[in-house]
Write a protein that holds these residues in place. Sequence first.
Motif, short mmCIF file in Angstrom:
data_model
loop_
_atom_site.label_atom_id
_atom_site.label_comp_id
_atom_site.label_asym_id
_atom_site.label_seq_id
_atom_site.Cartn_x
_atom_site.Cartn_y
_atom_site.Cartn_z
N ALA A 408 17.12 50.97 72.82
CA ALA A 408 17.89 52.16 72.51
C ALA A 408 17.94 53.12 73.69
O ALA A 408 16.95 53.29 74.42
CB ALA A 408 17.29 52.86 71.29
N ASP A 409 19.08 53.75 73.84
CA ASP A 409 19.27 54.77 74.88
C ASP A 409 18.85 56.11 74.28
O ASP A 409 19.68 56.94 73.90
CB ASP A 409 20.73 54.78 75.32
CG ASP A 409 21.01 55.80 76.42
OD1 ASP A 409 20.02 56.29 77.01
OD2 ASP A 409 22.19 56.11 76.66
N ASP A 410 17.51 56.33 74.16
CA ASP A 410 17.00 57.58 73.60
C ASP A 410 15.81 58.04 74.43
O ASP A 410 15.46 57.42 75.45
CB ASP A 410 16.60 57.41 72.13
CG ASP A 410 15.57 56.32 71.90
OD1 ASP A 410 14.75 56.05 72.82
OD2 ASP A 410 15.55 55.72 70.80
N SER A 411 15.19 59.15 74.05
CA SER A 411 14.12 59.74 74.85
C SER A 411 12.90 58.85 74.94
O SER A 411 12.07 59.02 75.84
CB SER A 411 13.73 61.11 74.27
OG SER A 411 13.24 60.96 72.94
N CYS A 412 12.74 57.93 73.99
CA CYS A 412 11.58 57.01 74.01
C CYS A 412 11.91 55.68 74.66
O CYS A 412 11.01 54.84 74.81
CB CYS A 412 11.10 56.75 72.58
SG CYS A 412 10.30 58.14 71.76
N SER A 413 13.20 55.46 75.00
CA SER A 413 13.64 54.12 75.40
C SER A 413 13.13 53.10 74.39
O SER A 413 12.50 52.09 74.72
CB SER A 413 13.15 53.78 76.82
OG SER A 413 13.70 54.67 77.76
N SER A 414 13.40 53.37 73.11
CA SER A 414 12.83 52.60 72.01
C SER A 414 13.21 51.13 72.10
O SER A 414 14.38 50.78 72.26
CB SER A 414 13.31 53.15 70.68
OG SER A 414 12.97 54.52 70.55
N MET A 415 12.19 50.25 71.99
CA MET A 415 12.41 48.82 71.89
C MET A 415 12.23 48.43 70.44
O MET A 415 11.13 48.49 69.89
CB MET A 415 11.45 48.05 72.79
CG MET A 415 11.59 46.53 72.68
SD MET A 415 13.24 45.93 73.13
CE MET A 415 13.17 46.08 74.91
#
Length: 698
Positions: A408-415
């Motif tokens: 994901a392109d979010d603040s956590c770079s969520s996998m």
Amino acid sequence: MKKKLNLIFLICVVSLISCSELIAQRIVSAPEFVNDFGALTSVCVAPGGLVTAEAVLSPGDALPNDNEFILELSDATGSFANPQEIDRVNSPNNGSDIELDIRFENVQIPEDAAGDNYRIRVITSSTGVASAESLPIPVYFYRNDLSLRINNTENVILCNVVNFVRNIAISATDIDDGSSVNPDDFEYEWFKGRFPGGTIIPGQTGSSLDVTQNDLDASGEAVFYAQINLGECNGQFSSARTNNITVQLIDPDDVSIVEGPVANFCPQDANKRLTSSITDFRNGYQWTKDGEDIEGATTPILDLPDNNFAGEYILNVIFSVDCSLPSQPVTVVNDGSTITIPLIENLIILPQETITLEVTTDAPVAPATSVFQWFRDTSPLTGTLQLTDPTVSIDITNPGTYGIDILADDSCSSMLNSTTNVYSPVAIGIEIGPSDDFTCEDSTVTLEIKDMFGFTQGGSGAPPQVSLTENQLALFTYEWFIDGQPSGITDRTLDVNTGDENANYQLFANLITGEFTDIGSNELTLTTIPSNIEILASSTTLPASGSVSLSVPQNPNYLYEWFRVVDGVEEAIPGASGNAIDVTEEGTYLVRISTGICSTEASVTIGDQPGLSELIPNVITPGGNSANNEWTLPSIYAESDVDVTIYSQRGEIDFQKSGGYNEDWPVNSASGASDGLYYYIITKSNSVVKKGTITVMR
């Protein structure tokens, strides 16, 4: 005892009897219990234990050859009004000019011996002359095969109460055969504090103890234990002592979630967990999320999943049946993204079928740069693709392990990841039953498919069967069979009249592509159960050393399960699977009768034979069986000097009546008799005459 002071000459002087006469008479000294180290100061004997006693025979002429020396034991007060013979020996009878030892070996102590003031003496059978009596000595026989437990070793933990009275009671079990022993057969000493080192509680000698909040220390805790009172033999037998039991009042503020009130995590955080402030393994734990219990989350630590973990969490700590405390809620915030609808776990793929796998995520979509990729058995099925829609899917035609990775392109770079297993069935099964809204009183019933499933390959590590989806049910044709004959009805449901008693129904299915055919469901016999079934008892009281027969109507299509209700808990009676049983214990008995389409239950209470103590009901069924709607006591408890107090499981007063009881409970119960178990104390002239429990069944 050899070479003891020879009293002969002293006796000669005092009584003016010639020494020759005294020697001829011969005197036996006061006997003593002894061991290899000398005289015993107490005699503590368990089964199989034997003791030794000695006395001294004075010098003198020979005694008759048939003379025996008889060792006698007094009663517990030291009186020989009714002595017990505990041994005898036939020597020494020879003449002697020196003192001779009389030795009694392998002496058995009577099993009822219990006291600190026993005495022993010796009688000569030929002359009937008695020796001097021994000094008082404690003598105790203890069976030493008991297991004594207070409150079944479970601590009493209370919370959210101010004033309480909790009765803790001793149970006794024979450790050899596991049978129950009446704990009231013994006198006890109760101690406050842990063993060893507790302080004796004066005046408490019964098998139970009432504990109140005043008994607790400043920390809200008190520890108790008890032991059978064995006088000077206390401490000689560890099995005469109970376990330590703790009575504790818990402060609700002690329960919290360490990470609260707000906890922020990214999906891939290594320590994404919530922790209880209390971690005692003896407690029970249940975590909830957004008001729903989390299945399997029953430990002090909750490891959060990688997907869909945001929400409001509460931890319930179960200290005891009387105390369950919730924590303050903790809000868990996902700083990244999640898969909001994951892949369905475990699927069946039918021959020639195409299945669509689908997930939904809240990860940012284009123009954000979130990407995803599909895998089968760790091998890529697609390249890395840009996420342009919250829902992505893929069509598959083969069994295997499928998964999707989303970056994901979010603040956590969520996998993010979601996986499922897809199985090819080796066979298909069907389970039919009545619709969920059916009751035994209905005149018609709708039979339907309760589950249709594929059997997986045995030994593959897969679940033995996996349910089909609603879409897959449409890939079969169906026909109902009645009493083994095709009905021509091809719907997936069947409406039938419950008046068709004992008719037999079965559903057959065929996969439209032809690979699985003649798939038969379970056979369902249409047997209803009357709603007014009652248990017929040969007697409502147990005869002395006898039994009571219980029975309900017999029907070959009924399944019977019998239970005995103990403290509100149904305990199955092993082997009781017919319509009749014989019982030998008082209590409440319950039968559950079921068929393929409905079930019912009935109960009956069997009491001991009424005696001088009068029978106190221990089970009521408010709103049920009219025979025990109310807690009805014998008339002796209606007298003006009788007080009745009933406590909830939390030790709170639920009902109190002074000046005689007349069936006021549960009508005037503070809790509306909504709990399953209560405790009662009945006093007469300010003295406790009865204590026990009341089980409420509905």
